[in-house]
Design a protein around this motif. Structure first.
Motif, PDB file in Angstrom:
ATOM      1  N   LEU A   1       0.899  -1.269  -0.118  1.00 24.74           N
ATOM      2  CA  LEU A   1      -0.117  -0.088  -0.177  1.00 24.74           C
ATOM      3  C   LEU A   1       0.924   1.314  -0.089  1.00 24.74           C
ATOM      4  CD1 LEU A   1      -2.858  -0.980   2.625  1.00 24.74           C
ATOM      5  CD2 LEU A   1      -3.093  -0.423   0.161  1.00 24.74           C
ATOM      6  N   PHE A   2       1.902   1.487   0.882  1.00 21.42           N
ATOM      7  CA  PHE A   2       2.807   2.433   1.022  1.00 21.42           C
ATOM      8  C   PHE A   2       4.069   2.430   0.270  1.00 21.42           C
ATOM      9  CE2 PHE A   2       0.625   2.106   4.977  1.00 21.42           C
ATOM     10  CZ  PHE A   2      -0.521   3.098   4.788  1.00 21.42           C
ATOM     11  N   GLY A   3       4.304   1.289  -0.755  1.00 20.70           N
ATOM     12  CA  GLY A   3       5.587   1.471  -1.516  1.00 20.70           C
ATOM     13  C   GLY A   3       6.765   1.200  -0.650  1.00 20.70           C
ATOM     14  N   THR A   4       6.570   0.636   0.573  1.00 26.56           N
ATOM     15  CA  THR A   4       7.829   0.189   1.371  1.00 26.56           C
ATOM     16  C   THR A   4       8.153  -1.270   0.866  1.00 26.56           C
ATOM     17  OG1 THR A   4       6.962   1.421   3.047  1.00 26.56           O
ATOM     18  CG2 THR A   4       8.561  -0.376   3.389  1.00 26.56           C
ATOM     19  N   LYS A   5       9.493  -1.612   0.462  1.00 26.80           N
ATOM     20  CA  LYS A   5       9.897  -2.927   0.034  1.00 26.80           C
ATOM     21  C   LYS A   5       9.997  -3.680   1.411  1.00 26.80           C
ATOM     22  CE  LYS A   5      13.037  -0.357  -3.027  1.00 26.80           C
ATOM     23  NZ  LYS A   5      14.589   0.030  -3.033  1.00 26.80           N
ATOM     24  N   VAL A   6       9.106  -4.701   1.514  1.00 24.84           N
ATOM     25  CA  VAL A   6       9.363  -5.756   2.352  1.00 24.84           C
ATOM     26  C   VAL A   6      10.159  -7.091   1.907  1.00 24.84           C
ATOM     27  CG1 VAL A   6       7.937  -7.243   3.940  1.00 24.84           C
ATOM     28  CG2 VAL A   6       7.162  -4.962   3.385  1.00 24.84           C
ATOM     29  N   ALA A   7      11.162  -7.285   2.662  1.00 28.81           N
ATOM     30  CA  ALA A   7      12.000  -8.721   2.163  1.00 28.81           C
ATOM     31  C   ALA A   7      11.742  -9.624   3.319  1.00 28.81           C
ATOM     32  CB  ALA A   7      13.317  -8.101   2.244  1.00 28.81           C
ATOM     33  N   LEU A   8      11.636 -10.981   2.917  1.00 28.24           N
ATOM     34  CA  LEU A   8      11.739 -12.158   3.806  1.00 28.24           C
ATOM     35  C   LEU A   8      13.163 -12.630   3.451  1.00 28.24           C
ATOM     36  CD1 LEU A   8       8.002 -13.471   2.971  1.00 28.24           C
ATOM     37  CD2 LEU A   8       8.895 -11.820   4.601  1.00 28.24           C
ATOM     38  N   VAL A   9      14.160 -12.633   4.291  1.00 31.99           N
ATOM     39  CA  VAL A   9      15.536 -12.888   3.995  1.00 31.99           C
ATOM     40  C   VAL A   9      16.022 -14.041   4.698  1.00 31.99           C
ATOM     41  CG1 VAL A   9      17.796 -11.938   4.128  1.00 31.99           C
ATOM     42  CG2 VAL A   9      15.961 -10.458   3.534  1.00 31.99           C
ATOM     43  N   GLY A  10      16.524 -15.016   3.812  1.00 28.60           N
ATOM     44  CA  GLY A  10      16.899 -16.512   4.400  1.00 28.60           C
ATOM     45  C   GLY A  10      15.971 -17.258   5.426  1.00 28.60           C
ATOM     46  N   VAL A  11      14.619 -17.014   4.897  1.00 29.01           N
ATOM     47  CA  VAL A  11      13.531 -17.662   5.850  1.00 29.01           C
ATOM     48  C   VAL A  11      13.394 -19.216   5.779  1.00 29.01           C
ATOM     49  CG1 VAL A  11      12.490 -15.267   5.985  1.00 29.01           C
ATOM     50  CG2 VAL A  11      11.596 -17.071   4.320  1.00 29.01           C
ATOM     51  N   GLY A  12      12.562 -19.662   6.809  1.00 28.13           N
ATOM     52  CA  GLY A  12      12.216 -21.085   6.656  1.00 28.13           C
ATOM     53  C   GLY A  12      10.785 -21.387   6.140  1.00 28.13           C
ATOM     54  N   GLY A  13      10.409 -22.551   5.466  1.00 24.50           N
ATOM     55  CA  GLY A  13       9.190 -22.804   5.266  1.00 24.50           C
ATOM     56  C   GLY A  13       8.702 -23.942   5.216  1.00 24.50           C
ATOM     57  N   ASP A  14       7.628 -24.500   5.417  1.00 21.75           N
ATOM     58  CA  ASP A  14       7.181 -25.909   5.372  1.00 21.75           C
ATOM     59  C   ASP A  14       5.835 -26.129   5.006  1.00 21.75           C
ATOM     60  OD1 ASP A  14       7.507 -28.633   5.338  1.00 21.75           O
ATOM     61  OD2 ASP A  14       8.424 -28.585   7.514  1.00 21.75           O
ATOM     62  N   ALA A  15       5.462 -27.300   4.861  1.00 21.98           N
ATOM     63  CA  ALA A  15       3.937 -27.557   4.532  1.00 21.98           C
ATOM     64  C   ALA A  15       2.930 -27.109   5.540  1.00 21.98           C
ATOM     65  CB  ALA A  15       3.610 -28.959   4.214  1.00 21.98           C
ATOM     66  N   ILE A  16       2.166 -26.496   5.310  1.00 20.15           N
ATOM     67  CA  ILE A  16       1.070 -26.177   6.306  1.00 20.15           C
ATOM     68  C   ILE A  16      -0.103 -26.514   6.386  1.00 20.15           C
ATOM     69  CG2 ILE A  16       0.200 -23.915   7.396  1.00 20.15           C
ATOM     70  CD1 ILE A  16       2.503 -22.335   6.509  1.00 20.15           C
ATOM     71  N   GLY A  17      -0.775 -27.299   7.210  1.00 25.14           N
ATOM     72  CA  GLY A  17      -1.908 -27.957   7.121  1.00 25.14           C
ATOM     73  C   GLY A  17      -3.446 -27.140   7.613  1.00 25.14           C
ATOM     74  N   HIS A  18      -2.990 -26.290   8.302  1.00 22.58           N
ATOM     75  CA  HIS A  18      -4.145 -25.262   8.918  1.00 22.58           C
ATOM     76  C   HIS A  18      -4.395 -24.375   7.703  1.00 22.58           C
ATOM     77  CE1 HIS A  18      -5.921 -22.426  11.647  1.00 22.58           C
ATOM     78  NE2 HIS A  18      -6.569 -23.140  11.705  1.00 22.58           N
ATOM     79  N   ARG A  19      -5.835 -24.402   7.302  1.00 28.40           N
ATOM     80  CA  ARG A  19      -6.063 -23.314   6.305  1.00 28.40           C
ATOM     81  C   ARG A  19      -5.915 -21.721   6.394  1.00 28.40           C
ATOM     82  NH1 ARG A  19     -11.428 -26.335   3.066  1.00 28.40           N
ATOM     83  NH2 ARG A  19     -10.050 -28.168   2.466  1.00 28.40           N
ATOM     84  N   PRO A  20      -6.330 -21.174   7.604  1.00 33.59           N
ATOM     85  CA  PRO A  20      -6.188 -19.919   7.788  1.00 33.59           C
ATOM     86  C   PRO A  20      -4.896 -19.663   7.957  1.00 33.59           C
ATOM     87  CG  PRO A  20      -7.900 -20.701   9.085  1.00 33.59           C
ATOM     88  CD  PRO A  20      -7.313 -22.042   8.560  1.00 33.59           C
ATOM     89  N   THR A  21      -3.846 -20.422   8.561  1.00 31.10           N
ATOM     90  CA  THR A  21      -2.387 -20.179   8.531  1.00 31.10           C
ATOM     91  C   THR A  21      -1.925 -20.003   7.109  1.00 31.10           C
ATOM     92  OG1 THR A  21      -2.484 -21.193  10.805  1.00 31.10           O
ATOM     93  CG2 THR A  21      -0.306 -20.497   9.644  1.00 31.10           C
ATOM     94  N   ARG A  22      -2.188 -21.196   6.523  1.00 28.44           N
ATOM     95  CA  ARG A  22      -1.846 -21.267   5.218  1.00 28.44           C
ATOM     96  C   ARG A  22      -1.926 -20.084   4.105  1.00 28.44           C
ATOM     97  NH1 ARG A  22      -3.533 -25.980   3.869  1.00 28.44           N
ATOM     98  NH2 ARG A  22      -5.360 -25.578   2.676  1.00 28.44           N
ATOM     99  N   ALA A  23      -3.299 -19.570   4.294  1.00 26.98           N
ATOM    100  CA  ALA A  23      -3.679 -18.568   3.526  1.00 26.98           C
ATOM    101  C   ALA A  23      -2.853 -17.436   3.797  1.00 26.98           C
ATOM    102  CB  ALA A  23      -5.323 -18.317   3.621  1.00 26.98           C
ATOM    103  N   LEU A  24      -2.827 -16.939   5.312  1.00 30.92           N
ATOM    104  CA  LEU A  24      -2.121 -15.803   5.443  1.00 30.92           C
ATOM    105  C   LEU A  24      -0.452 -15.755   4.956  1.00 30.92           C
ATOM    106  CD1 LEU A  24      -3.547 -15.409   9.088  1.00 30.92           C
ATOM    107  CD2 LEU A  24      -3.667 -13.880   7.143  1.00 30.92           C
ATOM    108  N   VAL A  25       0.049 -16.964   4.917  1.00 31.78           N
ATOM    109  CA  VAL A  25       1.476 -17.214   4.878  1.00 31.78           C
ATOM    110  C   VAL A  25       1.582 -16.938   3.287  1.00 31.78           C
ATOM    111  CG1 VAL A  25       3.199 -18.912   4.829  1.00 31.78           C
ATOM    112  CG2 VAL A  25       2.115 -18.692   6.816  1.00 31.78           C
ATOM    113  N   ARG A  26       0.758 -17.726   2.446  1.00 36.99           N
ATOM    114  CA  ARG A  26       0.622 -17.613   1.196  1.00 36.99           C
ATOM    115  C   ARG A  26       0.698 -16.087   0.622  1.00 36.99           C
ATOM    116  NH1 ARG A  26      -3.076 -20.662   0.086  1.00 36.99           N
ATOM    117  NH2 ARG A  26      -4.843 -19.575  -0.061  1.00 36.99           N
TER     118      ARG A  26
END
Length: 410
Positions: A137-162
């Motif tokens: 919205l504000f044109g700020t660069k958001v960076a996820l740097v060197g992060v970890g991820g895995d399969a997420i079964g819980h739908r609300p959490t998966r949607a927010l993460v996606r």
């Protein structure tokens, strides 16, 4: 005000930081080391869970991530539930206002795209979603740097993460497992890179001299209750885990081995107390390490390390001490394979003390060989992290000297 001050890049750092998790704080320390070395002109502050700790320890201004101070306490009364609901609304405005004040916001390392340990959707996944929406919205660069991820079964959490991953302006991962998991959630990762965990860039203490087959052993224990999908069986899983680890430590003591119990989070202290009580031997002591630097010193002085916490393993591997992973997620298996110790993984969910002791003895028999392997693999990791920081500078701090422009994630 000088010209340099007027043009200083405003960098925000966000995460579950200063809240007692040594790995999370180590990721922040690694990022700050990069910023201070490569971008000393940047004005840096944090939005985090423990602002007082972050300011005292790292010398940067910090703001509380959640308006509701009871965010991480279980709410059962109507008033507490209402406060949590109100807090989510207030946080939407607070996070947006904080993001708007920055040119760049960085989420440094940690497993922000996974739920291998219990995690509520309306905790940090919601905060990260707010962060990434505000960035767009504000044109700020958001960076996820060197992060970890895995399969997420819980739908609300998966949607927010996606959606957080999709909205981020930059993404990189600590292993291929994480990138594959994010791709499986429906995010285009074609231009995302895999490097190594940021913590590998921290200074390495002088390694100790191995004391031989009867030297000290570091055993990391944790508050392990299974994954986010195991809440119904959490107590049973925890009891079995602690029983298996206590039996293993008792076997080491019966062989005359001094054992040092390590943690990776303040939440792990009850697990340490449980093992101490179960084994009841003067050969077993608890570490008082309060940082990854302390943990690296402990592991450097050990003949071998057996641990579950991901960053306990990193500390051991980084200082060149052979380690055995009591693995609770694919990230530990991937890390061990990357460092040449893929054969030395044991499931945290089903700790078999006899089998664990057998693996441990096999590990020690190859100690000299594995130490040479770790020296070689650490050199490769160091080069990859140099590439990570070079790419981050090109993406988030473009100058006339850079030919790489920030790519916008789809």
């Amino acid at each position: 005000m000088t010209s340099a001050n007027r043009t200083a890049v405003r960098v925000g750092v966000c995460g579950v930081l200063g809240a007692g998790n040594l790995g999370n704080d180590g990721s922040l320390e690694a990022l700050l080391g990069y910023l201070r070395a490569e971008h000393p002109e940047a004005a840096v502050d944090a939005l985090c869970s423990g602002p007082e700790v972050v300011t005292a320890r790292y010398g940067i201004p910090a703001t509380r991530l959640h308006w509701n101070r009871g965010e991480y306490r279980t709410a059962s009364r109507a008033g507490a539930i209402a406060a949590k609901g109100l807090g989510k609304l207030v946080d939407a405005f607070r996070v947006a206002a904080w993001v708007r004040r920055h040119d760049v916001v960085i989420v440094p390392g940690t497993g922000v795209l996974e739920t291998t340990l219990p995690l509520r959707a309306w905790g940090f996944p919601y905060s990260m979603f707010l962060l990434c929406v505000a960035g767009r919205l504000f044109g700020t660069k958001v960076a996820l740097v060197g992060v970890g991820g895995d399969a997420i079964g819980h739908r609300p959490t998966r949607a927010l993460v996606r959606w957080s991953a999709r909205l981020a302006a930059y993404r990189s991962y600590r292993d291929a497992v994480s990138r594959d998991a994010v791709r499986a959630m429906g995010v285009d990762t074609a231009r995302d890179e895999v490097y190594s965990d940021l913590v590998f860039s921290l200074p390495t203490p002088q390694a100790g001299v191995p004391e031989g087959p009867q030297g000290p052993v570091c055993v990391g224990v944790m508050a392990y209750y299974g994954s986010n999908d195991d809440r119904a069986r959490a107590e049973e899983i925890n009891r079995r885990y602690l029983d298996g680890m206590s039996r293993f430590v008792r076997a080491l003591v019966e062989d005359g081995r001094p054992v040092r119990l390590l943690i990776g989070d303040e939440l792990d202290m009850p697990a340490v107390d449980a093992v101490l009580d179960a084994v009841d031997s003067p050969l077993v002591t608890a570490s008082e390490a309060s940082s990854l630097a302390d943990l690296m010193k402990e592991t450097a002085a050990a003949d071998a390390v057996v641990a579950a916490r991901y960053h306990n393993l990193i500390c051991a591997l980084k200082v060149g001490t052979p380690a055995l992973a009591v693995s609770y997620s694919a990230k530990s298996d991937a890390l061990m394979a990357q460092m040449g110790l893929g054969a030395y993984c044991h499931p945290a969910r089903e700790v078999d003390a006899d089998r664990l002791l057998e693996q441990f003895r096999a590990l020690e028999q190859r100690s000299a060989e594995l130490r040479r392997t770790l020296t070689e693999r650490n050199q490769v990791v160091a080069r990859r992290l140099e590439d990570q920081f070079t790419a981050l500078t090109a993406a988030l701090f473009p100058t006339t000297d850079h030919t790489h422009a920030l790519r916008e994630a789809p």
